[in-house]
Design an enzyme around this catalytic site. Structure first.
Site, PDB file in Angstrom:
ATOM      1  N   CYS A 454      86.046  -7.878 155.812  1.00  0.00           N
ATOM      2  CA  CYS A 454      85.165  -9.150 156.227  1.00  0.00           C
ATOM      3  C   CYS A 454      84.533  -9.394 154.789  1.00  0.00           C
ATOM      4  O   CYS A 454      84.169 -10.463 154.667  1.00  0.00           O
ATOM      5  CB  CYS A 454      84.594  -8.917 157.317  1.00  0.00           C
ATOM      6  N   HIS A 774      79.160  -6.678 159.928  1.00  0.00           N
ATOM      7  CA  HIS A 774      79.956  -7.704 159.998  1.00  0.00           C
ATOM      8  C   HIS A 774      79.745  -8.529 158.920  1.00  0.00           C
ATOM      9  O   HIS A 774      78.080  -8.970 159.021  1.00  0.00           O
ATOM     10  CB  HIS A 774      80.482  -8.179 161.400  1.00  0.00           C
TER      11      HIS A 774
END
Length: 966
Positions: A454, A774
């Site tokens: 990510c 994230h």
């Protein structure tokens, strides 16, 4: 007597009169009657029982049959022979079909009347054979229910030994054909009751003969694992699960998951159908079996099955939460599926749209158990939002809906997540790559998270929004292809082969950055230059060095950070101190010795409740002078000794795109851990960067020359002022503004120009540490969903039109747009939204207000990398796309079919390799347990050796500029 009874049934007498006559007929059974009369009465009563038009006639037949069978048993034994029973079971009676449940009831009644007679044993043997034949014919639920009652009362009729095993297997198969097409509640209740009677019979057989249990369960699995598309087993099989001993779960699941003959497709079907059983209202332990099978598959690393089943069935499981009868079991399965599926937010995001409606329903349904259930459900949702943080557009409505409900602590959430993960990061995306996602409503396609990618995705998507990395090159190609060839570069005009003359301007029409500039594309787009200077405070000798940069790593002022990460044990009331460390080395916590005995390079700063820092504040801190003293003293070549010195940094060449990395991950030297700085930083839409115009560097100034204006420890000015733009009187500032350049006549300082920048992209990090979290990004949308460009210049810098500058000579200033104002600006005059939220494969519209308020709404989500685009002067295009003959080229070229096919093919090959490796490992170590990452982190350190600080790190001397690794 039989004529009397027959006439009575067909007469028009009232019911009380009929009952009186029947009573006399029953009393007459005590008297002696001939064998023929008995046979006639038995035939008549059987006909009334089987073919009676109403219940009254059937009751008359039962009463008379019971009376005459008791007083005339030999005649009844002779009448109710095995031939008569076979005729009923194989041919029926009259127009009555042999599969009518009434026939089973009649035989049941006659067996009760003959239970003490030896001849009944012969009947038992006949019935044993016949019931096996009957279940092989797949009778309807009603007939099976009546047959189950008969066999439960007369267990002697149940087949034995091998026939008994076969009977159980066929009865299980028969249940799989039970389908209910009723829509009325009464009919549904009758259907559930019938299935319950049959499953109860199987339970009794399993208890009496345990040898029949395992073959029965094998038949259940064979049925639910069938891949025949024409056969859909009934969920009535769920009624059997509650009767299976719980202690057998481990043995059976291990046997299923390690059987090499069980194919993955069959196992997937079986698991999906077991999940369908959650809809059965009375079944118990269904959730236990489902969870046990999920864990068993995880133990042998059947991740492909788990991923496929979870994504396929997660919404169905969630829908069962609406029904109180099956709600608790469905929540258990849902919790396990979501908490174990920790490699990707895909499963959780499938049910996110349904969360708020369910919460609202649970609040208002009035059931006493709903409140407790709601607390359990919201705890699960909090765990999932913690695990998959970084989706503000999805979670806003959920947070608002459950804000008044209890929230589990962070330690409890971590414990729950750590105990539940079943998948390793390496196998987490086994089936995800084959699902090619199309463009969203934004006209953009996201990037699939391949596991720990990510960070790369967010950076690539940020760079994608810098469309000049693309429009410039395409425009040059167009211009070069249409540019006329020139005979000589010296002549003012030239002719081609036909003699046509071209003007001088035509051959000079070129774009210099790609033509004569020797810099690379990255250098032209992101490259800038810094001058780092060190001035000896004894002799005022200055040493300078120029070096390029592609990003600025901005540290937090130590006393300004809140250190919201996990706290180590120790005194909590130590004074906050400001460390004069390396400019870009992050904000490190000083050791206890330094804190208690501060030296000349450490200042005590009182804790104040000031507004949050802004990006210009961090830039100012980055550019603020640093005092080198004591252990970090500077060796002056002129003084030939270690001296106290001042180190300063100046930007001398502004990049087209200014990348700012916020060093949020700092090392706590006291606790020996890396922490994340969770301080909110205000992100301005517009900002000015002070750029010093180049001049001849002065190697050494005489001691009598005018020194630079610095903030030294001896000065009374609080160092905290460096974090705020310096203020000047308006009159003095107006006098200093000349064509966007402030001429500073203080000694030999460089003149400073204020370079305007507009925010282009923001990379966010969601998490509480550098070890997990994230990454996602916001990007400025400069093209509509249809691919057409629209103007995005809704922000105007004051004074930009006439080239005026607005910042002081050494500080960075900003125009921070209020959230409401920014939202209005970004949406004024057009329907298209100006900001996009890139979250791996998910791309959605958003607003600048969301960018500014993200940390306030989700404290773990903080800005990490910022990209500012240089603001164009009037007449230039803010979007960065160059114009060719009044036409704008598309900012988003289509992906060539050949390239797309190659990507899909490579993905499939990679999946096959992953599956082969997983199977090989399973065969080599069949008892190996599944590995999982603590805390279920989606991503750890960014790629490269730079770590999560994006290239940040300490360093002395001139080697202080970090690099952002893309």
């Amino acid at each position: 007597m039989d004529k009397i009874l027959e006439g009575l049934v067909s007469s028009n007498h009232s019911v009380p009169v009929k009952r009186a006559i029947v009573k006399k007929v029953v009393e007459a059974a005590e008297r002696e009657v001939t064998e023929e009369q008995c046979r006639a009465l038995f035939t008549l009563t059987i006909r009334l029982i089987l073919l009676g038009e109403d219940n009254f006639q059937k009751q008359i037949g039962l009463q008379v049959l019971e009376a005459y069978a008791r007083y005339h048993r030999p005649e009844f034994v002779h009448f109710f022979s095995k031939e008569f029973v076979l005729g009923l079971l194989q041919q029926g009676y009259g127009h009555l079909d042999r599969k009518d449940p009434v026939i089973i009831d009649c035989i049941h009644c006659c067996l009760r009347l003959l239970i003490s007679c030896p001849s009944v044993l012969e009947l038992f043997c006949v019935i044993q054979v016949e019931v096996l034949r009957m279940v092989c014919e797949r009778p309807e639920p009603a007939l099976c229910a009546h047959l189950s009652i008969l066999l439960s009362d007369f267990v002697q009729c149940i087949p034995r030994d091998k026939s008994g095993i076969l009977f159980c297997q066929q009865l299980v198969r028969t249940i799989s054909y039970f389908h209910c097409f009723a829509s009325q509640e009464e009919e549904l209740r009758e259907y559930v009751g019938q299935v319950t009677k049959v499953s109860t019979l199987l339970q009794n057989i399993w208890k009496a003969d345990p040898a029949t249990l395992l073959p029965s369960l094998q038949e259940v699995f064979a049925i639910i694992s069938s891949t025949d598309p024409s056969f859909d087993p009934s969920i009535a099989l769920a009624s059997l699960v509650q009767h299976i001993p719980v202690q057998m779960i481990t043995v059976l699941i291990k046997s299923l998951t390690t059987d090499q003959n069980v194919k993955d497709g069959s196992m997937t079907k079986a698991l999906c159908r077991m999940i369908d059983w959650l809809s059965w209202p009375l079944a118990q332990h269904v959730d236990t079996w489902i969870i046990a099978l999920l864990k068993g598959l995880a133990a042998v690393q059947k991740f492909t099955i788990l991923i496929d089943v979870t994504l396929l069935k997660i919404e169905l499981v969630f829908s069962r939460l609406w029904y109180p009868l099956v709600r608790q079991g469905a929540l258990a399965v849902l919790s396990h599926m979501l908490l174990s599926f920790q490699h990707s937010p895909e499963a959780f995001h499938l049910v996110v749209p349904h969360v708020v409606p369910l919460v609202q329903s649970l609040r208002t349904d009035g059931l006493p158990t709903s409140k407790t259930f709601l607390v359990q459900f919201t705890e699960l949702i909090h765990c999932m939002m913690y695990q998959y943080s970084g989706f503000p557009d999805l979670y806003d409505h959920i947070v608002e809906a459950i804000k008044d409900l209890p929230k589990p602590g962070e330690e409890k959430i971590k414990l729950v997540l750590n105990q539940s993960a079943w998948t390793s990061q390496s196998n987490s995306f086994a089936s995800g790559l084959l699902r090619q996602a199309g463009k969203s409503e934004t006209g953009k396609t996201g990037l699939v998270n391949l596991g720990n990618t990510c960070y790369m995705n967010s950076i690539i998507q940020t760079l994608f929004m810098a469309t000049e990395l693309h429009e410039e090159e395409k425009t040059l190609q167009v211009l070069e292809s249409t540019k006329p060839k020139v005979a000589s570069p010296v002549d003012t005009s030239s002719k081609d082969e036909t003699g046509q003359t071209f003007p001088k301007e035509a051959k000079e029409f070129s774009f210099t950055p790609a033509g004569n500039d020797s810099r690379t594309l990255i250098e032209r787009t992101f490259g800038g230059k810094l001058i780092t200077g060190i001035r000896c405070m004894q002799c005022n000798c200055i040493s300078e060095k120029e070096e390029p940069f592609t990003d600025l790593s901005l540290a937090f002022c130590p006393f300004a950070t809140s250190q919201d990460g996990p706290q180590c044990e120790g005194p909590s009331e130590e004074p906050k101190v400001l460390c004069q460390g390396s400019v870009n080395g992050g904000s490190e916590v000083p050791d206890p010795v330094s804190a208690k005995a501060p030296t000349s390079n450490v200042h005590f700063v009182p804790v104040t409740h000031e507004p949050p820092l802004s990006v210009p504040d961090l830039v100012n801190y980055f550019l603020a002078p640093e005092i080198l003293d004591e252990d970090n003293a500077y060796f002056c070549e002129k003084c030939n000794s270690l001296q106290r010195a001042e180190k300063s940094m100046k930007v001398v060449s502004a990049p087209e795109y200014l990348i700012l990395t916020l060093l949020r991950f700092s090392y706590d030297a006291k606790c020996h851990v890396r922490r994340k700085i969770l301080d909110n930083v205000t992100i301005p839409a517009l900002m000015r960067l002070p750029v010093h115009l180049p001049s001849t560097p002065t190697q050494c100034l005489s001691s009598s020359s005018s020194p630079l204006q610095v903030d030294s420890p001896e000065s009374s000015e609080n160092l905290a002022k460096k974090l705020k733009p310096s203020q000047k009187d308006e009159e003095e500032e107006e006098e200093d503004r000349i064509d966007g350049t402030e001429q500073i006549n203080r000694g030999r300082e460089m003149p400073v120009q204020s370079v305007p920048y507009v925010l282009s992209s923001v990379v966010m990090h969601s998490g509480i540490s550098s070890e997990s979290g994230h990454y996602y990004s916001y990007g400025r949308n400069i093209s509509g969903a249809d691919g057409t460009q629209h103007p995005a210049n809704h922000f105007a810098l004051p004074g930009l039109e006439n080239g005026q500058a607005e910042c002081s000579f050494s500080t960075c200033s900003a125009l921070t747009v209020a959230p409401e104002q920014g939202d209005n600006l970004s949406n004024s005059g057009q329907e298209a939204r100006d900001w996009l939220l890139f979250n791996d494969s998910r791309v959605t519209f958003t607003s600048f207000q969301s960018v500014q308020n993200i940390t306030n709404r989700f404290p773990k989500d903080t800005a990490y990398v910022l990209m500012y685009r240089k603001q164009e002067l009037p007449g230039q295009n803010i979007n960065g796309g160059l114009m060719a003959n009044g036409m704008r080229l598309s900012a988003e070229p289509p992906l060539h079919k050949e390239l797309l096919d190659a990507i899909i093919k490579d993905n499939k090959l990679y999946l096959q390799e992953q599956e082969l490796n997983a199977r090989t490992q399973t065969l080599q170590a069949p008892s190996s347990s599944c590995s999982f990452r603590p805390n279920g982190s989606d991503d750890n350190n960014p790629p490269g050796s730079c770590g999560p600080s994006g290239g940040g790190g300490g360093g002395g001397g001139f080697n202080t500029i970090s690099r952002l690794v893309f």
